[in-house]
Design an enzyme around this catalytic site. Structure first.
Site, PDB file in Angstrom:
ATOM      1  N   GLU A 143      38.148  44.215  25.361  1.00 31.04           N
ATOM      2  CA  GLU A 143      38.340  43.707  26.718  1.00 31.04           C
ATOM      3  C   GLU A 143      37.341  42.580  26.981  1.00 31.04           C
ATOM      4  OE1 GLU A 143      39.306  47.119  29.288  1.00 31.04           O
ATOM      5  OE2 GLU A 143      38.139  46.065  30.805  1.00 31.04           O
ATOM      6  N   ARG A 147      28.182  52.189  42.036  1.00 30.40           N
ATOM      7  CA  ARG A 147      29.233  52.960  41.380  1.00 30.40           C
ATOM      8  C   ARG A 147      28.737  53.715  40.150  1.00 30.40           C
ATOM      9  NH1 ARG A 147      34.806  51.350  42.153  1.00 30.40           N
ATOM     10  NH2 ARG A 147      35.266  51.615  39.960  1.00 30.40           N
ATOM     11  N   ARG A 161      22.418  61.265  36.576  1.00 30.09           N
ATOM     12  CA  ARG A 161      22.387  62.728  36.652  1.00 30.09           C
ATOM     13  C   ARG A 161      21.217  63.310  35.868  1.00 30.09           C
ATOM     14  NH1 ARG A 161      27.971  63.225  34.955  1.00 30.09           N
ATOM     15  NH2 ARG A 161      29.195  62.662  36.789  1.00 30.09           N
ATOM     16  N   ARG A 214      34.059  46.140  26.380  1.00 30.86           N
ATOM     17  CA  ARG A 214      34.315  47.478  25.840  1.00 30.86           C
ATOM     18  C   ARG A 214      35.483  47.470  24.866  1.00 30.86           C
ATOM     19  NH1 ARG A 214      36.135  50.279  31.661  1.00 30.86           N
ATOM     20  NH2 ARG A 214      37.694  48.727  32.163  1.00 30.86           N
ATOM     21  N   ASP A 265      40.952  52.150  43.495  1.00 30.16           N
ATOM     22  CA  ASP A 265      41.415  52.924  42.348  1.00 30.16           C
ATOM     23  C   ASP A 265      42.804  53.482  42.665  1.00 30.16           C
ATOM     24  OD1 ASP A 265      39.476  52.654  40.413  1.00 30.16           O
ATOM     25  OD2 ASP A 265      38.219  54.245  41.224  1.00 30.16           O
ATOM     26  N   TYR A 319      38.932  46.664  46.060  1.00 29.75           N
ATOM     27  CA  TYR A 319      38.691  47.224  44.736  1.00 29.75           C
ATOM     28  C   TYR A 319      39.163  48.685  44.732  1.00 29.75           C
ATOM     29  CZ  TYR A 319      35.763  47.194  40.483  1.00 29.75           C
ATOM     30  OH  TYR A 319      35.287  47.200  39.190  1.00 29.75           O
ATOM     31  N   ARG A 328      38.041  38.407  39.294  1.00 26.48           N
ATOM     32  CA  ARG A 328      37.685  38.396  37.878  1.00 26.48           C
ATOM     33  C   ARG A 328      38.953  38.716  37.102  1.00 26.48           C
ATOM     34  NH1 ARG A 328      34.072  35.944  35.514  1.00 26.48           N
ATOM     35  NH2 ARG A 328      33.454  37.507  33.975  1.00 26.48           N
TER      36      ARG A 328
HETATM   37  P1  FAD Z   1      49.274  46.137  40.887  1.00 23.67           P
HETATM   38  O1  FAD Z   1      49.303  47.250  39.891  1.00 23.67           O
HETATM   39  O2  FAD Z   1      48.552  44.896  40.534  1.00 23.67           O
HETATM   40  O3  FAD Z   1      50.780  45.788  41.259  1.00 23.67           O
HETATM   41  C1  FAD Z   1      51.151  44.614  41.917  1.00 23.67           C
HETATM   42  C2  FAD Z   1      52.474  44.161  41.302  1.00 23.67           C
HETATM   43  O4  FAD Z   1      52.972  43.071  42.076  1.00 23.67           O
HETATM   44  C3  FAD Z   1      52.317  43.656  39.874  1.00 23.67           C
HETATM   45  O5  FAD Z   1      53.253  44.303  39.038  1.00 23.67           O
HETATM   46  C4  FAD Z   1      52.582  42.166  39.994  1.00 23.67           C
HETATM   47  O6  FAD Z   1      53.206  41.625  38.837  1.00 23.67           O
HETATM   48  C5  FAD Z   1      53.503  42.120  41.186  1.00 23.67           C
HETATM   49  N1  FAD Z   1      53.501  40.837  41.879  1.00 23.67           N
HETATM   50  C6  FAD Z   1      52.400  40.142  42.295  1.00 23.67           C
HETATM   51  N2  FAD Z   1      52.790  38.987  42.879  1.00 23.67           N
HETATM   52  C7  FAD Z   1      54.137  38.967  42.833  1.00 23.67           C
HETATM   53  C8  FAD Z   1      55.108  38.018  43.252  1.00 23.67           C
HETATM   54  N3  FAD Z   1      54.751  36.862  43.807  1.00 23.67           N
HETATM   55  N4  FAD Z   1      56.423  38.302  43.070  1.00 23.67           N
HETATM   56  C9  FAD Z   1      56.804  39.466  42.459  1.00 23.67           C
HETATM   57  N5  FAD Z   1      55.930  40.386  42.029  1.00 23.67           N
HETATM   58  C10 FAD Z   1      54.613  40.142  42.215  1.00 23.67           C
HETATM   59  N6  FAD Z   1      42.101  52.866  38.803  1.00 23.67           N
HETATM   60  C11 FAD Z   1      41.794  54.168  38.589  1.00 23.67           C
HETATM   61  O7  FAD Z   1      42.072  55.022  39.444  1.00 23.67           O
HETATM   62  N7  FAD Z   1      41.206  54.575  37.413  1.00 23.67           N
HETATM   63  C12 FAD Z   1      40.882  53.697  36.414  1.00 23.67           C
HETATM   64  O8  FAD Z   1      40.357  54.102  35.370  1.00 23.67           O
HETATM   65  C13 FAD Z   1      41.203  52.310  36.621  1.00 23.67           C
HETATM   66  N8  FAD Z   1      40.903  51.409  35.674  1.00 23.67           N
HETATM   67  C14 FAD Z   1      41.233  50.098  35.881  1.00 23.67           C
HETATM   68  C15 FAD Z   1      40.959  49.197  34.862  1.00 23.67           C
HETATM   69  C16 FAD Z   1      41.305  47.862  35.027  1.00 23.67           C
HETATM   70  C17 FAD Z   1      41.025  46.896  33.904  1.00 23.67           C
HETATM   71  C18 FAD Z   1      41.922  47.424  36.230  1.00 23.67           C
HETATM   72  C19 FAD Z   1      42.279  45.981  36.423  1.00 23.67           C
HETATM   73  C20 FAD Z   1      42.182  48.327  37.244  1.00 23.67           C
HETATM   74  C21 FAD Z   1      41.847  49.668  37.084  1.00 23.67           C
HETATM   75  N9  FAD Z   1      42.144  50.612  38.064  1.00 23.67           N
HETATM   76  C22 FAD Z   1      41.820  51.932  37.853  1.00 23.67           C
HETATM   77  C23 FAD Z   1      42.787  50.227  39.343  1.00 23.67           C
HETATM   78  C24 FAD Z   1      44.317  50.353  39.324  1.00 23.67           C
HETATM   79  O9  FAD Z   1      44.862  49.513  38.327  1.00 23.67           O
HETATM   80  C25 FAD Z   1      44.845  49.932  40.704  1.00 23.67           C
HETATM   81  O10 FAD Z   1      44.302  50.732  41.708  1.00 23.67           O
HETATM   82  C26 FAD Z   1      46.374  49.980  40.862  1.00 23.67           C
HETATM   83  O11 FAD Z   1      47.080  49.669  39.696  1.00 23.67           O
HETATM   84  C27 FAD Z   1      46.765  49.008  41.959  1.00 23.67           C
HETATM   85  O12 FAD Z   1      48.139  49.101  42.262  1.00 23.67           O
HETATM   86  P2  FAD Z   1      48.795  47.954  43.141  1.00 23.67           P
HETATM   87  O13 FAD Z   1      50.213  48.342  43.326  1.00 23.67           O
HETATM   88  O14 FAD Z   1      47.975  47.697  44.333  1.00 23.67           O
HETATM   89  O15 FAD Z   1      48.655  46.618  42.270  1.00 23.67           O
HETATM   90  N1  UDP Z   2      28.038  49.146  34.343  1.00 21.82           N
HETATM   91  C1  UDP Z   2      26.967  48.904  33.484  1.00 21.82           C
HETATM   92  N2  UDP Z   2      26.975  49.426  32.235  1.00 21.82           N
HETATM   93  C2  UDP Z   2      28.006  50.183  31.762  1.00 21.82           C
HETATM   94  C3  UDP Z   2      29.088  50.442  32.630  1.00 21.82           C
HETATM   95  C4  UDP Z   2      29.082  49.899  33.901  1.00 21.82           C
HETATM   96  O1  UDP Z   2      26.032  48.230  33.872  1.00 21.82           O
HETATM   97  O2  UDP Z   2      27.960  50.619  30.600  1.00 21.82           O
HETATM   98  C5  UDP Z   2      27.999  48.574  35.709  1.00 21.82           C
HETATM   99  C6  UDP Z   2      28.654  47.207  35.792  1.00 21.82           C
HETATM  100  O3  UDP Z   2      27.923  46.433  36.719  1.00 21.82           O
HETATM  101  C7  UDP Z   2      30.032  47.509  36.336  1.00 21.82           C
HETATM  102  C8  UDP Z   2      29.745  48.684  37.277  1.00 21.82           C
HETATM  103  O4  UDP Z   2      28.697  49.397  36.623  1.00 21.82           O
HETATM  104  O5  UDP Z   2      30.585  46.408  37.012  1.00 21.82           O
HETATM  105  C9  UDP Z   2      30.942  49.592  37.502  1.00 21.82           C
HETATM  106  O6  UDP Z   2      31.467  49.975  36.266  1.00 21.82           O
HETATM  107  P1  UDP Z   2      32.649  51.008  36.076  1.00 21.82           P
HETATM  108  O7  UDP Z   2      32.985  51.037  34.624  1.00 21.82           O
HETATM  109  O8  UDP Z   2      32.297  52.274  36.722  1.00 21.82           O
HETATM  110  O9  UDP Z   2      33.833  50.385  36.942  1.00 21.82           O
HETATM  111  P2  UDP Z   2      35.093  49.489  36.549  1.00 21.82           P
HETATM  112  O10 UDP Z   2      34.548  48.212  36.021  1.00 21.82           O
HETATM  113  O11 UDP Z   2      35.889  50.246  35.502  1.00 21.82           O
HETATM  114  O12 UDP Z   2      35.831  49.357  37.834  1.00 21.82           O
END
Ligand code: FAD
Ligand code: UDP
Length: 374
Positions: free
Chosen positions: A300, A170, A174, A280, A350, A348, A249
């Site tokens: 975080e 991932r 560049r 971060r 997005d 995983y 995680r």
């Molecule tokens: P969720 O958003 O997890 O929704 C599931 C919902 O179901 C939750 O509200 C939960 O409370 C509810 N639920 C679960 N079990 C039950 C139950 N038993 N009863 C009632 N309700 C329940 N994506 C990007 O595109 N760009 C990013 O920069 C990005 N950064 C991220 C950073 C982090 C730290 C994380 C964790 C994710 C990131 N993502 C990012 C991914 C993004 O959050 C997910 O793709 C998206 O939110 C998933 O939507 P979902 O509906 O599948 O799940």
């Molecule tokens: N990573 C790293 N150094 C950084 C940022 C990311 O080694 O400064 C690695 C790390 O293994 C991480 C992976 O790249 O799990 C993907 O990171 P990214 O931030 O792109 O994805 P996210 O964790 O937000 O899904």
């Protein structure tokens, strides 16, 4: 009374609910948290939209998905350009000519390539067997040591030599001076935060939302009373961990309001050394170019998931994926339950992928019916 029960008001469930209501279906959404929007939830604090469950940047190459999400919010021109802080040394990400110049003083792409090539040769790795070997054979030992090892081991809670190589695929490399982290055609942050997207998706009079309601409190009743269920919680929990738990995680967030205008000059700063306990710091105002007098920052901290924690990242290694496939097979015996989203599909994903996968389910579900509304 209802055609569908949607479990979870995240992006997957809400996209489904919106599309179902558009087709005249009645939908009940239950959500165990006290708010809608799942992990994309943002909350306005001191005029700043705080990404409560970690930094979220929308990016996609798919014009249809970009246009789809733009129905629900106006996006700004935010471009993700994270900074790495290694023991006080500052580097640009993704690895690019700015990073290479700062590391080695090289000026041209050919000089940078020669430097990396020399380090790769010295490491003499024939076939990378783990993340450490994969990383060194892609970018050499300097970048691995300063920018990858510490961050990755903190993020995943394991030695890089015990992690699968694919995680590092991932990370883009560049040979130009472009600090844009993503290669996608479209990128941005919704002006006013993400919650409005889900609010609009769930605003139909055909949709009822019940917060603070856990599916597992009345699982059998729901299964008996709703003709169809879209379930976006953990698939292993649905089946009472019959084949064992899937691993995740988790994260804890430490958020502070600071009485200063600008704390770190960037939305995302990664701490890539092994002794800083967080991976971060997010400074939320920079996602929307905020000029408020105060600022809000979030550290975080990654951790192993145990029951009661939020399951943020599925760990898609071989063992877990096989376990997931067993659960998926079991789910086929329940044709009236659709499993979706990051937790229901143990992927995983997005945001753009979650929307695309929900729309694919919608298509499958309603393709024989004529769509009403727009
Ligand atoms: P969720 O958003 O997890 O929704 C599931 C919902 O179901 C939750 O509200 C939960 O409370 C509810 N639920 C679960 N079990 C039950 C139950 N038993 N009863 C009632 N309700 C329940 N994506 C990007 O595109 N760009 C990013 O920069 C990005 N950064 C991220 C950073 C982090 C730290 C994380 C964790 C994710 C990131 N993502 C990012 C991914 C993004 O959050 C997910 O793709 C998206 O939110 C998933 O939507 P979902 O509906 O599948 O799940
Ligand atoms: N990573 C790293 N150094 C950084 C940022 C990311 O080694 O400064 C690695 C790390 O293994 C991480 C992976 O790249 O799990 C993907 O990171 P990214 O931030 O792109 O994805 P996210 O964790 O937000 O899904």
């Amino acid at each position: 009374m209802y055609d569908y029960l949607v479990v979870g008001s995240g992006l997957f469930g809400s996209t489904f609910a919106y599309e179902a209501a558009k087709r005249g279906k009645r939908v009940k959404v239950i959500e165990k948290r006290s708010h809608i929007a799942g992990n994309i939830y943002t909350e306005n604090v001191e005029g700043i939209n705080v990404h409560k469950y970690g930094a979220h940047i929308f990016h996609t190459n798919d014009t249809n998905i970009w246009e789809y999400v733009n129905q629900f919010a106006e996006f700004n021109r935010y471009t993700n350009s994270p900074i790495a802080n290694y023991k006080g040394e500052i580097y640009n990400l993704p690895f690019n000519m700015n990073t290479f110049n700062k590391l080695w003083g090289v000026i041209t792409p050919d000089q940078a390539k020669a430097k990396i090539k020399e380090q790769i040769k010295r490491a003499n790795i024939q076939k990378p067997n783990n993340l450490e070997e994969q990383a060194i054979s892609l970018v050499g030992s300097d970048i691995y040591g300063k920018l990858i090892k510490g961050y990755t081991e903190k993020q995943w809670g394991r030695k890089a030599t015990e992690l699968p190589a694919f995680i590092i695929n991932r990370l883009p490399v560049r040979f130009n001076y472009d600090n844009n982290y993503f290669n996608d055609k479209y990128q941005g942050i919704p002006i006013g935060g993400y919650t409005q997207i889900v609010e609009k998706m769930l605003s139909s009079s055909l949709i009822d939302v019940e917060l603070n309601t856990d599916f597992f409190d009345k699982k059998d009743l729901y299964l008996d009373n709703f003709p169809k269920i879209v379930y976006t919680g953990m698939i292993d929990q649905f089946f009472e961990y019959k084949y064992g738990t899937l691993e995740y995680r988790s994260l804890t967030f430490n958020t502070k309001i600071l009485n200063q205008k600008n704390f770190q000059g960037n939305a995302v700063v990664n701490y890539t050394d092994s002794s800083t306990p967080y991976t971060r710091i997010i400074e939320h105002k920079h996602f929307e170019f905020g000029q408020q007098d105060k600022t809000i920052v979030t550290e975080e901290y990654p951790k192993n998931w145990t029951e009661g924690d939020e399951p943020y990242y599925p760990i898609n290694n071989k063992v877990n994926n096989e376990k997931y496939r067993a659960y998926q097979k079991l789910s086929e015996s329940l044709p009236n339950v659709i499993f979706g989203g990051r937790l229901g599909m143990y992927k995983y994903y997005d945001m753009h992928q979650v929307i695309a996968s929900s729309l694919a389910i919608v298509k499958n579900e309603f393709e024989s019916e004529q769509s009403i509304g727009n």
